[in-house]
Design a protein around this motif. Structure first.
Motif, PDB file in Angstrom:
ATOM      1  N   LEU A 121      -9.018 -10.562   1.218  1.00  0.00           N
ATOM      2  CA  LEU A 121      -8.302  -9.668   0.103  1.00  0.00           C
ATOM      3  C   LEU A 121      -6.979 -10.127  -0.281  1.00  0.00           C
ATOM      4  N   ALA A 122      -6.304 -10.282   0.825  1.00  0.00           N
ATOM      5  CA  ALA A 122      -4.752 -10.598   0.503  1.00  0.00           C
ATOM      6  C   ALA A 122      -4.899 -11.859  -0.296  1.00  0.00           C
ATOM      7  N   SER A 123      -5.632 -12.821  -0.119  1.00  0.00           N
ATOM      8  CA  SER A 123      -5.693 -14.252  -0.915  1.00  0.00           C
ATOM      9  C   SER A 123      -5.848 -13.833  -2.366  1.00  0.00           C
ATOM     10  N   LEU A 124      -6.982 -13.143  -2.590  1.00  0.00           N
ATOM     11  CA  LEU A 124      -7.442 -12.822  -3.846  1.00  0.00           C
ATOM     12  C   LEU A 124      -6.134 -12.238  -4.627  1.00  0.00           C
ATOM     13  N   ALA A 125      -5.264 -11.395  -3.997  1.00  0.00           N
ATOM     14  CA  ALA A 125      -4.398 -10.550  -4.577  1.00  0.00           C
ATOM     15  C   ALA A 125      -2.873 -11.066  -4.422  1.00  0.00           C
TER      16      ALA A 125
ATOM     17  N   ALA B 292      -7.221   4.172  -6.724  1.00  0.00           N
ATOM     18  CA  ALA B 292      -6.408   4.168  -5.735  1.00  0.00           C
ATOM     19  C   ALA B 292      -6.788   3.866  -4.214  1.00  0.00           C
ATOM     20  N   PRO B 293      -7.943   3.923  -3.900  1.00  0.00           N
ATOM     21  CA  PRO B 293      -8.433   3.516  -2.446  1.00  0.00           C
ATOM     22  C   PRO B 293      -8.340   2.080  -2.387  1.00  0.00           C
ATOM     23  N   LEU B 294      -8.799   1.232  -3.556  1.00  0.00           N
ATOM     24  CA  LEU B 294      -8.646  -0.222  -3.352  1.00  0.00           C
ATOM     25  C   LEU B 294      -7.326  -0.699  -3.400  1.00  0.00           C
ATOM     26  N   ALA B 295      -6.426   0.050  -4.483  1.00  0.00           N
ATOM     27  CA  ALA B 295      -4.987  -0.277  -4.523  1.00  0.00           C
ATOM     28  C   ALA B 295      -4.453  -0.326  -3.075  1.00  0.00           C
ATOM     29  N   GLU B 296      -4.923   0.813  -2.285  1.00  0.00           N
ATOM     30  CA  GLU B 296      -4.344   0.892  -0.967  1.00  0.00           C
ATOM     31  C   GLU B 296      -4.632  -0.419   0.098  1.00  0.00           C
ATOM     32  N   ALA B 297      -5.852  -0.448  -0.081  1.00  0.00           N
ATOM     33  CA  ALA B 297      -6.442  -1.572   0.703  1.00  0.00           C
ATOM     34  C   ALA B 297      -5.734  -2.674   0.542  1.00  0.00           C
ATOM     35  N   VAL B 298      -5.715  -3.088  -0.844  1.00  0.00           N
ATOM     36  CA  VAL B 298      -4.813  -4.483  -0.896  1.00  0.00           C
ATOM     37  C   VAL B 298      -3.505  -4.388  -0.728  1.00  0.00           C
ATOM     38  N   ARG B 299      -2.644  -3.369  -0.726  1.00  0.00           N
ATOM     39  CA  ARG B 299      -1.346  -3.138  -0.367  1.00  0.00           C
ATOM     40  C   ARG B 299      -1.626  -3.589   1.257  1.00  0.00           C
ATOM     41  N   GLN B 300      -2.290  -2.968   1.882  1.00  0.00           N
ATOM     42  CA  GLN B 300      -2.356  -3.011   3.424  1.00  0.00           C
ATOM     43  C   GLN B 300      -2.680  -4.634   3.624  1.00  0.00           C
ATOM     44  N   ALA B 301      -3.460  -5.083   2.914  1.00  0.00           N
ATOM     45  CA  ALA B 301      -3.941  -6.487   3.225  1.00  0.00           C
ATOM     46  C   ALA B 301      -2.936  -7.670   2.896  1.00  0.00           C
ATOM     47  N   ARG B 302      -1.950  -7.100   1.950  1.00  0.00           N
ATOM     48  CA  ARG B 302      -0.800  -8.122   1.436  1.00  0.00           C
ATOM     49  C   ARG B 302       0.382  -7.972   2.496  1.00  0.00           C
ATOM     50  N   THR B 303       0.158  -7.279   3.460  1.00  0.00           N
ATOM     51  CA  THR B 303       1.257  -7.097   4.679  1.00  0.00           C
ATOM     52  C   THR B 303       1.194  -8.342   5.464  1.00  0.00           C
ATOM     53  N   ILE B 304       0.215  -9.268   5.366  1.00  0.00           N
ATOM     54  CA  ILE B 304       0.220 -10.506   6.187  1.00  0.00           C
ATOM     55  C   ILE B 304       0.970 -11.515   5.354  1.00  0.00           C
TER      56      ILE B 304
END
Length: 286
Positions: free
Chosen positions: A165-169, A209-221
């Motif tokens: 998910l982080a890679s996609l984003a 909103a739920p997907l945006a939060e998941a993306v934000r969390q994934a992007r912390t890496i």
């Protein structure tokens, strides 16, 4: 794994008559479309990775094409499964059956923009830009980093779903900001990070909103390689950037002997003897 990563990278350059864009570009759009439609990142990761791996063997022959050819569904699934197993034959710890196709709809606008946004090429402050045609786009790069990240996750003991998910984003900002490469980023100086953050949020506003939060969390890496997931992401990102350039250099070094002998451009068949004699006669035999 390097040979398989090279083969996957070619999905940026494989196209077919019935579709716009490369396989990698369309897998990127399908992944985001499925995520927006509410499918879980794990399900999207599995389906996208399996589709990419199968495509290294079948190209753009997928379920839809097999159905149009009136191949029975069970046989079609067997063909896809064989392609997947062949692609992963040298990855004994990798187990991924051919999942059901994704439920997709309209991808977010940023996915379309990233598919139209070319990568900058090789840039370095104080040196001329090196452009290799055709350029990849940001959708293709992000898709490939996501798939590489899934394959590399076991190497680092990382959880594959957040890496995917982080890679996609990881290039959401480039839906708004044209890619100027390392040289341009240096010139932006202190404005670089705030500009990237604002552009990223502009793209994130398109997500539920739920997907945006998941993306934000994934992007912390993304900021560093301090976690297993961060290492898997940065390994994938680095390898894709370098292999993209290597592809151009490798193609430029290919010899006629390699193409004719190793790759069997003129391959076995009923007219092979005639073809060999023709090439010898005109001076093209290797």
């Amino acid at each position: 794994m390097l040979g398989l990563l090279r083969e996957l990278g070619e999905l940026k350059r494989i196209r077919s008559a019935a579709h716009q864009g490369s396989i990698a570009q369309r897998l990127f759009a399908a992944a985001w479309s499925a995520l927006v439609a509410g499918q879980s990142p794990m399900a999207v990761m599995r389906a996208t990775t399996a589709a990419a791996l199968a495509a290294t063997r079948l190209g753009d022959i997928d379920r839809t094409v097999l159905a149009e050819l009136a191949i029975p569904p069970a046989d079609a699934e067997a063909i896809l499964d064989r392609a997947l197993r062949e692609a992963t034959a040298e990855l004994p710890d990798f187990s991924l059956g051919m999942p059901e196709p994704l439920t997709t709809g309209t991808p977010p606008r940023f996915a379309t923009l990233l598919a139209r946004q070319p990568r900058a090429g090789v840039t370095c402050p104080g040196r001329p830009r090196l452009l290799l045609e055709p350029p990849e786009d940001h959708a293709e790069h992000c898709l490939m980093v996501a798939v590489y990240g899934v394959l590399l996750a076991p190497v680092y003991g990382a959880r594959p779903a957040p890496v995917f998910l982080a890679s996609l984003a990881h290039h959401l900002h480039n839906a708004l900001i044209p890619d100027s490469g390392f040289a341009g980023e240096v010139l932006l100086g202190e404005h670089l990070e705030p500009a990237f953050a604002r552009a990223t949020e502009h793209a994130m506003a398109e997500l539920p909103a739920p997907l945006a939060e998941a993306v934000r969390q994934a992007r912390t890496i993304l900021p560093d390689a301090g976690t297993a997931e961060g290492r898997a992401f940065h390994a994938a990102d680095t390898l894709d950037r370098v292999l993209q350039i290597e592809q151009h250099l490798r193609a430029g070094k290919a010899s006629m002997g390699y193409v004719l002998n190793d790759m069997a451009l003129v391959h076995e068949g009923p007219v092979k003897d005639f073809q060999d004699q023709l090439l010898a006669a005109v001076g093209l035999a290797a």
